[in-house]
Design an enzyme around this catalytic site. Structure first.
Site, mmCIF file in Angstrom:
data_model
loop_
_atom_site.group_PDB
_atom_site.id
_atom_site.type_symbol
_atom_site.label_atom_id
_atom_site.label_comp_id
_atom_site.label_asym_id
_atom_site.label_seq_id
_atom_site.Cartn_x
_atom_site.Cartn_y
_atom_site.Cartn_z
ATOM 1 N N LYS A 1 0.862 -1.308 0.184
ATOM 2 C CA LYS A 1 -0.050 0.051 -0.053
ATOM 3 C C LYS A 1 0.981 1.257 0.124
ATOM 4 O O LYS A 1 2.050 1.167 -0.009
ATOM 5 C CB LYS A 1 -1.201 -0.113 1.033
ATOM 6 C CG LYS A 1 -1.791 -1.294 1.446
ATOM 7 C CD LYS A 1 -2.879 -1.497 0.249
ATOM 8 C CE LYS A 1 -3.291 -2.998 -0.169
ATOM 9 N NZ LYS A 1 -3.916 -3.530 1.111
HETATM 10 C C1 LIG Z 1 -5.298 -4.425 1.579
HETATM 11 C C2 LIG Z 1 -6.713 -4.418 1.364
HETATM 12 C C3 LIG Z 1 -7.257 -4.709 2.611
HETATM 13 C C4 LIG Z 1 -6.845 -5.326 3.745
HETATM 14 O O1 LIG Z 1 -5.931 -4.710 4.254
HETATM 15 P P1 LIG Z 1 -5.041 -5.764 5.140
HETATM 16 O O2 LIG Z 1 -4.222 -4.403 6.147
HETATM 17 O O3 LIG Z 1 -4.020 -6.528 4.306
HETATM 18 O O4 LIG Z 1 -5.702 -6.315 6.488
HETATM 19 C C5 LIG Z 1 -8.844 -4.654 2.641
HETATM 20 N N1 LIG Z 1 -9.331 -4.179 1.434
HETATM 21 C C6 LIG Z 1 -8.672 -3.948 0.336
HETATM 22 C C7 LIG Z 1 -9.446 -3.557 -0.972
HETATM 23 C C8 LIG Z 1 -7.332 -4.024 0.338
HETATM 24 O O5 LIG Z 1 -6.547 -3.801 -0.680
#
Ligand SMILES: *Cc1c(COP(=O)(O)O)cnc(C)c1O
Length: 398
Positions: free
Chosen positions: A197
């Site tokens: 991210k």
């Molecule tokens: C990465 C992600 C999540 C979950 O986040 P985590 O920190 O990995 O638990 C939820 N929704 C979307 C669209 C994501 O890309």
């Protein structure tokens, strides 16, 4: 995965070294920030958490922020705070990571998938409106790839029917919807700090909100349902006293992770600018191709470009998505597919969700390929990807 494989025609691959689709960018300042916390008094529940929360709140323009161990835990907290429970329905997009719907199941409620707009790939407000019943309690729009969903239309529907809007902004830190920052708009907004991210804490997530009540519930949910606030306790036996008032979890992010987040957040504008620059290079290279569709860009919103996805015009190609995907891997380009529509995952199929309920998402799934996009790549890397895509598309051209 590394070099050595033969590319199409058995020739040399465009790249000798594998390029991933996404990865963190950590510098010396990040490392020092973490070391400082390791040498301090608090490894958890300390000042770094509060500082990280305050800085994300300030960056997004939200009143409050509550950090969690992951974006998924944060979504779970938001569903709890929204009062979602057994018998409720919550509408979300099928074109997302499973966590956007799993959080609904954690609370014993029923996910309802409304189809995407084939142009924006985001939840279509019209399809959403069609799915509303007397049981609908909340909606979870996903700002897919960093491109904000149609919040105005969704919030209008939500206000009219008293639904809670929880935004899944895992892709959209730094994105803007009609001049407002994502994180300051809906009832609650979730961000993720997974390494792919925009900024990372290793694992981590957070909810922003402008609502004091949600804020307090989220904090209590993150720590077993326990409060130490005398104003909120039924009794008070003394200074040691606390009350567990509902069943919460241990979803506390550590100060070690928060320190990394604070340091990463300092670079967010730089990270987003690089992502925008690379996305613009891809757009420029592929704009006129009749074999691929480039991502939609709204004129009134600003994507923060988490993912760059191309959709193949398969009727113009003699290879399948799988063949083209594998050919790009052989060029050492770390392509990916985001996502397998959630309702098609075996667990959801077993729950009874049928293939065919979201045709736009299902059709897009068959055509899409994610190209590498991250702040740690170079312009040369972007050029390599463009060359590889053009080479493979030429090869499979009809
Ligand atoms: C990465 C992600 C999540 C979950 O986040 P985590 O920190 O990995 O638990 C939820 N929704 C979307 C669209 C994501 O890309």
């Amino acid at each position: 995965m590394s070099g050595g494989k033969l590319a199409i025609h058995g020739g040399t691959p465009v790249r000798s070294r594998y390029l991933p689709y996404g990865r963190q960018l950590i510098d010396e300042e990040d490392i020092q920030s973490v070391i400082q916390v390791l040498q301090s008094d608090f490894l958890t529940t300390g000042p770094a958490i509060e500082q990280f929360e305050a800085e994300i709140a300030s960056y997004t323009g939200a009143k409050y922020a509550v950090a969690f161990t992951s974006g998924t835990a944060a979504l779970h907290g938001a569903c709890y705070a929204a009062g979602i429970g057994a018998g409720d329905e919550v509408i979300t997009s099928p074109m997302t990571f499973a966590a956007s719907a799993n959080c609904i199941l954690y609370q014993g409620a029923t996910p309802v998938f409304a189809d995407i707009d084939p142009r924006t790939y985001n939840l279509d407000p019209k399809r959403l409106a069609e799915k509303i019943t007397s049981k609908t309690k909340a909606i979870i729009p996903v700002h897919f790839t960093g491109q904000p969903a149609e919040l105005d239309e969704m919030i209008t529907i939500a206000r009219e029917l008293n639904l809670v809007v929880i935004e899944d902004a895992a892709h959209a830190l730094g994105a803007k919807y009609k001049h407002s920052s994502i994180g300051s708009i809906g009832d609650m907004t979730m961000f993720s700090f997974h390494p792919v991210k925009h900024i990372t804490t290793g694992e981590g997530g957070l909810i922003t909100t402008n609502n004091r009540l949600y804020y307090e519930k989220l904090r209590q949910f993150r720590s077993h349902g326990i409060t130490r606030d005398p104003e909120h306790m039924l009794e008070n036996h003394g200074p040691w006293y606390y009350e567990m008032q509902f069943l919460g979890y241990n979803y506390r992010l550590t100060d070690i992770q928060a320190a990394l987040g604070i340091s990463q957040l300092k670079k967010i504008e730089h990270f987003i600018n690089l992502r925008k620059k690379y996305a613009a290079m891809y757009n420029e290279a592929f704009r006129h191709s009749d074999k691929i569709q480039i991502p939609y860009q709204s004129t009134e919103s600003e994507s923060s470009w988490h993912l760059y996805i191309i959709a193949l015009h398969l009727e113009k190609l003699k290879g399948s998505r799988k063949e083209i995907f594998e050919a790009l891997l052989k060029e050492n380009i770390g392509v990916n597919v985001h996502y397998i529509p959630v309702h098609l995952l075996p667990y959801y199929q077993d729950l009874g969700y049928k293939r065919g309920i979201c045709p736009n998402a299902e059709q897009l799934y068959n055509r899409m390929i994610t190209l590498p996009l991250f702040q740690g790549m170079s312009e040369q890397d972007v050029q390599d990807v463009i060359r590889a895509v053009n080479k493979v598309l030429d090869h499979y051209s009809k």
